[in-house]
Design a protein around this motif. Structure first.
Motif, PDB file in Angstrom:
ATOM      1  N   THR A  65      35.809  59.735  42.962  1.00  0.00           N
ATOM      2  CA  THR A  65      35.800  58.863  41.790  1.00  0.00           C
ATOM      3  C   THR A  65      34.562  57.978  41.780  1.00  0.00           C
ATOM      4  O   THR A  65      33.928  57.787  40.726  1.00  0.00           O
ATOM      5  N   SER A  66      34.216  57.433  42.923  1.00  0.00           N
ATOM      6  CA  SER A  66      33.028  56.585  43.013  1.00  0.00           C
ATOM      7  C   SER A  66      31.773  57.344  42.569  1.00  0.00           C
ATOM      8  O   SER A  66      30.900  56.787  41.899  1.00  0.00           O
ATOM      9  N   ALA A  67      31.709  58.626  42.929  1.00  0.00           N
ATOM     10  CA  ALA A  67      30.534  59.424  42.595  1.00  0.00           C
ATOM     11  C   ALA A  67      30.412  59.706  41.097  1.00  0.00           C
ATOM     12  O   ALA A  67      29.311  59.983  40.607  1.00  0.00           O
ATOM     13  N   LEU A  68      31.540  59.628  40.365  1.00  0.00           N
ATOM     14  CA  LEU A  68      31.523  59.961  38.943  1.00  0.00           C
ATOM     15  C   LEU A  68      31.839  58.783  38.027  1.00  0.00           C
ATOM     16  O   LEU A  68      31.790  58.924  36.804  1.00  0.00           O
ATOM     17  N   ILE A  69      32.160  57.621  38.594  1.00  0.00           N
ATOM     18  CA  ILE A  69      32.668  56.522  37.772  1.00  0.00           C
ATOM     19  C   ILE A  69      31.655  56.066  36.718  1.00  0.00           C
ATOM     20  O   ILE A  69      32.025  55.812  35.553  1.00  0.00           O
ATOM     21  N   GLU A  70      30.390  55.962  37.070  1.00  0.00           N
ATOM     22  CA  GLU A  70      29.407  55.490  36.084  1.00  0.00           C
ATOM     23  C   GLU A  70      29.214  56.520  34.980  1.00  0.00           C
ATOM     24  O   GLU A  70      29.019  56.162  33.812  1.00  0.00           O
ATOM     25  N   HIS A  71      29.291  57.791  35.324  1.00  0.00           N
ATOM     26  CA  HIS A  71      29.233  58.846  34.310  1.00  0.00           C
ATOM     27  C   HIS A  71      30.422  58.739  33.363  1.00  0.00           C
ATOM     28  O   HIS A  71      30.255  58.822  32.138  1.00  0.00           O
ATOM     29  N   LEU A  72      31.614  58.548  33.903  1.00  0.00           N
ATOM     30  CA  LEU A  72      32.816  58.473  33.066  1.00  0.00           C
ATOM     31  C   LEU A  72      32.780  57.272  32.130  1.00  0.00           C
ATOM     32  O   LEU A  72      33.277  57.336  31.005  1.00  0.00           O
ATOM     33  N   LYS A  73      32.170  56.193  32.581  1.00  0.00           N
ATOM     34  CA  LYS A  73      32.077  54.996  31.736  1.00  0.00           C
ATOM     35  C   LYS A  73      31.240  55.232  30.483  1.00  0.00           C
ATOM     36  O   LYS A  73      31.366  54.486  29.508  1.00  0.00           O
ATOM     37  N   THR A  74      30.420  56.256  30.495  1.00  0.00           N
ATOM     38  CA  THR A  74      29.588  56.537  29.317  1.00  0.00           C
ATOM     39  C   THR A  74      30.362  57.294  28.251  1.00  0.00           C
ATOM     40  O   THR A  74      29.843  57.481  27.133  1.00  0.00           O
ATOM     41  N   LYS A  75      31.571  57.739  28.547  1.00  0.00           N
ATOM     42  CA  LYS A  75      32.374  58.513  27.602  1.00  0.00           C
ATOM     43  C   LYS A  75      33.288  57.575  26.819  1.00  0.00           C
ATOM     44  O   LYS A  75      33.835  56.619  27.356  1.00  0.00           O
ATOM     45  N   SER A  76      33.471  57.885  25.550  1.00  0.00           N
ATOM     46  CA  SER A  76      34.288  57.013  24.696  1.00  0.00           C
ATOM     47  C   SER A  76      35.772  57.125  25.003  1.00  0.00           C
ATOM     48  O   SER A  76      36.549  56.226  24.686  1.00  0.00           O
ATOM     49  N   ASP A  77      36.179  58.231  25.639  1.00  0.00           N
ATOM     50  CA  ASP A  77      37.595  58.445  25.959  1.00  0.00           C
ATOM     51  C   ASP A  77      37.676  59.196  27.278  1.00  0.00           C
ATOM     52  O   ASP A  77      37.631  60.423  27.312  1.00  0.00           O
ATOM     53  N   ALA A  78      37.767  58.463  28.368  1.00  0.00           N
ATOM     54  CA  ALA A  78      37.758  59.064  29.697  1.00  0.00           C
ATOM     55  C   ALA A  78      39.038  58.714  30.448  1.00  0.00           C
ATOM     56  O   ALA A  78      39.663  57.688  30.200  1.00  0.00           O
ATOM     57  N   THR A  79      39.407  59.602  31.382  1.00  0.00           N
ATOM     58  CA  THR A  79      40.609  59.387  32.187  1.00  0.00           C
ATOM     59  C   THR A  79      40.346  59.792  33.627  1.00  0.00           C
ATOM     60  O   THR A  79      39.749  60.843  33.885  1.00  0.00           O
ATOM     61  N   ILE A  80      40.788  58.947  34.550  1.00  0.00           N
ATOM     62  CA  ILE A  80      40.838  59.298  35.970  1.00  0.00           C
ATOM     63  C   ILE A  80      42.307  59.499  36.321  1.00  0.00           C
ATOM     64  O   ILE A  80      43.140  58.623  36.064  1.00  0.00           O
ATOM     65  N   LEU A  81      42.609  60.656  36.888  1.00  0.00           N
ATOM     66  CA  LEU A  81      43.972  60.976  37.314  1.00  0.00           C
ATOM     67  C   LEU A  81      44.005  61.136  38.826  1.00  0.00           C
ATOM     68  O   LEU A  81      43.087  61.719  39.423  1.00  0.00           O
ATOM     69  N   TYR A  82      45.054  60.610  39.422  1.00  0.00           N
ATOM     70  CA  TYR A  82      45.286  60.788  40.857  1.00  0.00           C
ATOM     71  C   TYR A  82      46.641  61.456  41.056  1.00  0.00           C
ATOM     72  O   TYR A  82      47.629  61.038  40.434  1.00  0.00           O
ATOM     73  N   THR A  83      46.700  62.455  41.912  1.00  0.00           N
ATOM     74  CA  THR A  83      47.987  63.012  42.323  1.00  0.00           C
ATOM     75  C   THR A  83      48.409  62.306  43.601  1.00  0.00           C
ATOM     76  O   THR A  83      47.817  62.509  44.659  1.00  0.00           O
ATOM     77  N   SER A  84      49.413  61.447  43.478  1.00  0.00           N
ATOM     78  CA  SER A  84      49.948  60.785  44.673  1.00  0.00           C
ATOM     79  C   SER A  84      51.226  61.525  45.074  1.00  0.00           C
ATOM     80  O   SER A  84      51.190  62.733  45.293  1.00  0.00           O
ATOM     81  N   SER A  85      52.354  60.846  45.129  1.00  0.00           N
ATOM     82  CA  SER A  85      53.610  61.478  45.542  1.00  0.00           C
ATOM     83  C   SER A  85      54.730  60.470  45.411  1.00  0.00           C
ATOM     84  O   SER A  85      54.499  59.249  45.488  1.00  0.00           O
ATOM     85  N   VAL A  86      55.945  60.964  45.238  1.00  0.00           N
ATOM     86  CA  VAL A  86      57.109  60.070  45.318  1.00  0.00           C
ATOM     87  C   VAL A  86      57.156  59.391  46.681  1.00  0.00           C
ATOM     88  O   VAL A  86      57.708  58.290  46.828  1.00  0.00           O
ATOM     89  N   LEU A  87      56.520  60.019  47.689  1.00  0.00           N
ATOM     90  CA  LEU A  87      56.510  59.439  49.037  1.00  0.00           C
ATOM     91  C   LEU A  87      55.607  58.217  49.133  1.00  0.00           C
ATOM     92  O   LEU A  87      55.607  57.527  50.149  1.00  0.00           O
ATOM     93  N   ALA A  88      54.850  57.923  48.071  1.00  0.00           N
ATOM     94  CA  ALA A  88      54.122  56.658  48.013  1.00  0.00           C
ATOM     95  C   ALA A  88      55.082  55.490  47.887  1.00  0.00           C
ATOM     96  O   ALA A  88      54.746  54.352  48.244  1.00  0.00           O
ATOM     97  N   PHE A  89      56.280  55.757  47.377  1.00  0.00           N
ATOM     98  CA  PHE A  89      57.266  54.713  47.126  1.00  0.00           C
ATOM     99  C   PHE A  89      58.400  54.712  48.152  1.00  0.00           C
ATOM    100  O   PHE A  89      58.939  53.663  48.495  1.00  0.00           O
ATOM    101  N   VAL A  90      58.756  55.909  48.627  1.00  0.00           N
ATOM    102  CA  VAL A  90      59.807  56.060  49.647  1.00  0.00           C
ATOM    103  C   VAL A  90      59.281  57.037  50.687  1.00  0.00           C
ATOM    104  O   VAL A  90      59.272  58.244  50.460  1.00  0.00           O
ATOM    105  N   PRO A  91      58.806  56.552  51.840  1.00  0.00           N
ATOM    106  CA  PRO A  91      58.156  57.440  52.813  1.00  0.00           C
ATOM    107  C   PRO A  91      59.127  58.416  53.460  1.00  0.00           C
ATOM    108  O   PRO A  91      60.306  58.112  53.670  1.00  0.00           O
ATOM    109  N   LEU A  92      58.587  59.597  53.774  1.00  0.00           N
ATOM    110  CA  LEU A  92      59.324  60.607  54.526  1.00  0.00           C
ATOM    111  C   LEU A  92      58.911  60.481  55.991  1.00  0.00           C
ATOM    112  O   LEU A  92      57.735  60.653  56.325  1.00  0.00           O
TER     113      LEU A  92
END
Length: 254
Positions: A118-145
């Motif tokens: 994300t850091s490598a592309l963040i300034e590029h994404l800021k130049t777009k009028s409609d940009a999205t950063i998506l992260y795939t986390s997990s339900v385990l971020a909230f309740v660890p296994l």
């Protein structure tokens, strides 16, 4: 996020959830660029989906991330969506000695990888009028296994980072969304057909519907009860969750 008219770069796009999301987004007319370490798998996926592109990327290597970002800016300058999906999920034992090489690999892949990408592309994404950063986390971020303590910790850290980044970008054109899957029947652990695992097709269908919103978290129905971690009562919730898994262990490939 809007589901059409994007140019989307996806890390970890050669298998499991990443590959299925790449296919679903490609079928909706988006320009999709997948990435992964193995050229043979990249070629296999792009051959199956004409028009899809690929960039070879080792998400654990800062130099490889920098090179991929340079390629995107040069060859796909219209890129306005980054989906940080690459991840690994080895088992560990927090009650015993931890393999340091494994632990460092998990942290580098699951946490530093998406942060660096994300850091490598963040300034590029800021130049777009409609940009999205998506992260795939997990339900385990909230309740660890407990059997995957370090993996769960990396996803909790990624969730925390997402919250901070969303706030920092709130006055820009860049949205930040987090996909938090339940146990999905993919090869991340072991494709087993276990009835507790959500079929991949069902997960993608529900996730695509949720992605069409501007919701900060993209949650399928199966995740929502565990997402509502009950604050000071979380110890009882985590204990009950892990006991249920201990009573019916997750199958491991042999």
């Amino acid at each position: 996020m809007k589901l059409t008219g994007n140019t989307i770069f996806i890390t970890g796009g050669t298998s499991g959830i990443g590959r299925a999301l790449a296919q679903a987004l490609h079928e909706r007319g988006n320009r999709v660029i997948i990435s992964g370490r193995r050229r043979a798998l990249l070629d296999e996926v792009t051959a199956a989906h004409p028009g899809m592109a690929a960039i070879q990327l080792d998400i654990t290597d800062p130099a490889s991330i920098a090179q991929a970002a340079e390629t995107i800016r040069r060859d796909f300058p219209e890129t306005n969506v980054l989906l940080n999906n690459a991840g690994i999920m080895p088992f560990d034992d927090a009650a015993g000695e931890i393999d340091d090489v494994m632990a460092q690999g998990l942290l580098t892949t699951n946490l530093l990888g998406p942060i660096r990408m994300t850091s490598a592309l963040i300034e590029h994404l800021k130049t777009k009028s409609d940009a999205t950063i998506l992260y795939t986390s997990s339900v385990l971020a909230f309740v660890p296994l407990a059997t995957n303590a370090i993996y769960s910790a990396t996803k909790a850290a990624l969730h925390s980072y997402t919250l901070s980044q969303r706030f920092q970008l709130c006055n820009t054109s860049v949205k930040v969304q987090e996909i938090a899957p339940p146990w999905v029947d993919t090869d991340l652990i072991y494709r087993s057909g276990d009835p507790r695992a959500m079929p991949l097709g069902d997960f993608i269908e529900q996730t695509m519907l949720a992605l069409a919103s501007d919701d900060p978290e993209i949650l399928v129905d199966a995740v929502k009860p565990l997402r509502d971690n009950p604050g000071a009562q979380e110890h009882a919730l985590v204990t009950a969750f892990n006991q249920s898994v201990a009573d019916n262990p997750i199958p491991v490939a042999v």
